[in-house]
Design a protein around this motif. Sequence first.
Motif, PDB file in Angstrom:
ATOM      1  N   MET A  82      54.102 -82.195  82.288  1.00  0.00           N
ATOM      2  CA  MET A  82      53.947 -83.101  83.539  1.00  0.00           C
ATOM      3  C   MET A  82      54.990 -83.008  84.451  1.00  0.00           C
ATOM      4  O   MET A  82      55.051 -82.681  86.003  1.00  0.00           O
ATOM      5  N   ALA A  85      54.699 -79.928  86.867  1.00  0.00           N
ATOM      6  CA  ALA A  85      53.451 -79.954  87.841  1.00  0.00           C
ATOM      7  C   ALA A  85      53.590 -81.220  89.083  1.00  0.00           C
ATOM      8  O   ALA A  85      53.100 -80.963  89.949  1.00  0.00           O
ATOM      9  N   SER A  86      54.306 -82.243  88.641  1.00  0.00           N
ATOM     10  CA  SER A  86      54.210 -83.141  89.644  1.00  0.00           C
ATOM     11  C   SER A  86      55.426 -84.324  89.237  1.00  0.00           C
ATOM     12  O   SER A  86      55.808 -84.388  88.149  1.00  0.00           O
ATOM     13  N   VAL A  92      48.432 -85.605  81.226  1.00  0.00           N
ATOM     14  CA  VAL A  92      48.473 -84.177  80.566  1.00  0.00           C
ATOM     15  C   VAL A  92      47.554 -84.295  79.332  1.00  0.00           C
ATOM     16  O   VAL A  92      47.617 -85.003  78.160  1.00  0.00           O
ATOM     17  N   LEU A 237      46.343 -82.463  83.929  1.00  0.00           N
ATOM     18  CA  LEU A 237      46.948 -81.037  83.671  1.00  0.00           C
ATOM     19  C   LEU A 237      46.532 -80.768  82.314  1.00  0.00           C
ATOM     20  O   LEU A 237      46.758 -81.043  81.159  1.00  0.00           O
ATOM     21  N   CYS A 238      45.571 -79.427  82.288  1.00  0.00           N
ATOM     22  CA  CYS A 238      45.365 -78.966  80.995  1.00  0.00           C
ATOM     23  C   CYS A 238      46.292 -77.893  80.662  1.00  0.00           C
ATOM     24  O   CYS A 238      46.404 -76.748  81.265  1.00  0.00           O
ATOM     25  N   LEU A 276      43.927 -79.227  86.399  1.00  0.00           N
ATOM     26  CA  LEU A 276      44.924 -78.328  86.996  1.00  0.00           C
ATOM     27  C   LEU A 276      45.439 -77.435  85.606  1.00  0.00           C
ATOM     28  O   LEU A 276      45.465 -77.967  84.535  1.00  0.00           O
ATOM     29  N   LEU A 278      49.156 -75.045  84.781  1.00  0.00           N
ATOM     30  CA  LEU A 278      50.452 -74.623  85.212  1.00  0.00           C
ATOM     31  C   LEU A 278      50.610 -73.295  85.631  1.00  0.00           C
ATOM     32  O   LEU A 278      49.756 -72.301  85.053  1.00  0.00           O
ATOM     33  N   SER A 282      56.590 -74.958  81.426  1.00  0.00           N
ATOM     34  CA  SER A 282      57.004 -76.151  81.356  1.00  0.00           C
ATOM     35  C   SER A 282      58.686 -76.277  80.979  1.00  0.00           C
ATOM     36  O   SER A 282      59.299 -77.469  80.861  1.00  0.00           O
ATOM     37  N   TYR A 302      56.143 -78.251  93.824  1.00  0.00           N
ATOM     38  CA  TYR A 302      55.171 -78.581  92.830  1.00  0.00           C
ATOM     39  C   TYR A 302      53.731 -78.097  93.311  1.00  0.00           C
ATOM     40  O   TYR A 302      52.927 -77.702  92.465  1.00  0.00           O
ATOM     41  N   ALA A 306      51.422 -75.606  89.973  1.00  0.00           N
ATOM     42  CA  ALA A 306      49.948 -75.778  89.397  1.00  0.00           C
ATOM     43  C   ALA A 306      49.048 -75.792  90.212  1.00  0.00           C
ATOM     44  O   ALA A 306      49.117 -76.124  91.418  1.00  0.00           O
TER      45      ALA A 306
END
Length: 316
Positions: A82, A85-86, A92, A237-238, A276, A278, A282, A302, A306
């Motif tokens: 996470m 991504a943001s 997540v 977020l997948c 979303l 990535l 990460s 960001y 993603a």
Amino acid sequence: MHHVLYVCLVGVDKCIETINDMIQRAKAEAGLDPNTPLFTLGMSLSGGEQKDAIDKLIALMKERFPSLSQNYLITTDAIGAMATASDQGGVVLISGTGSNCKLVNPDGSQIGCGGWGHMMGDEGSGFWIAHLAVKMVFDAKDKLVSPPHDVTHVRKAMEEYFQVTNLMGMLPHLYRNFQKSHFAGFCKKIAEGAEAGDALCQHVFTQAGRVLAKHVEAVLPAAQEPLLSGDLGLPILCVGSVWKSWDLLKPGFTEVMDGLGSSDKSKSRFHGYSLLLLQQSSALGGANLAARSLKANLTLNYATNAKVFYKQSFRH
């Protein structure tokens, strides 16, 4: 740095040796002196929310590998993803070998669902999909439960993947020689079967999609308003290799999410969602969290970290 390590499964000593080997290799690749400690090391590890275990891990690393890093920050694989991504939060949803779900609010508060490992959870994961498919073969043979579709394809794929000729041959794979990652690898064969049109394989993935969406349903009531009112709706977020089979998960996943969008309980707040993926490791998020804990900041873009691969709006 980022690495998913099951500390409970591999043991603490093996875990910290692996971390040290990875960091020293990374230092060498970056042209850094291996004997000069990093300023800080951020790691997003599976199981990284167990504070006592994490404190012990850090103390051991400082003791055994003093030249590794001056400071440490360890968080979960979900939070590391996470943070990549943001910085505004989101959900997540991890589905790889295992599964987990975390909601991170804009104020930093968190709530989770799942992440309990294969004995107590991992619903919708590669392991869970493989187990459900194999279980249906066993249940059909015993006439305990009638399968929703013919099991012939799954049984043959199981015998080929595990190199067995009957159900008794499966027992060592399930017990004495059980390896979670190898067992979960059978999920790929179920995906191939589903793509080739086998109805039971497709059914298993639909069920996985449903139960993954149920994780989102579980954390949704805790989502703060800013998380639900942006252009993306609720950002999800997948993470994990099972999401490569999104087309197979989609019927079950969207069915549950559509139900949330139309239910009296949630429709006033829940106006849509975006899924979303990535585009960066990460590790970035783990490093950024470590830097922030020491009042430093890494500049992350960001918008490019993603990308949205599915979007659904419930606004009428």
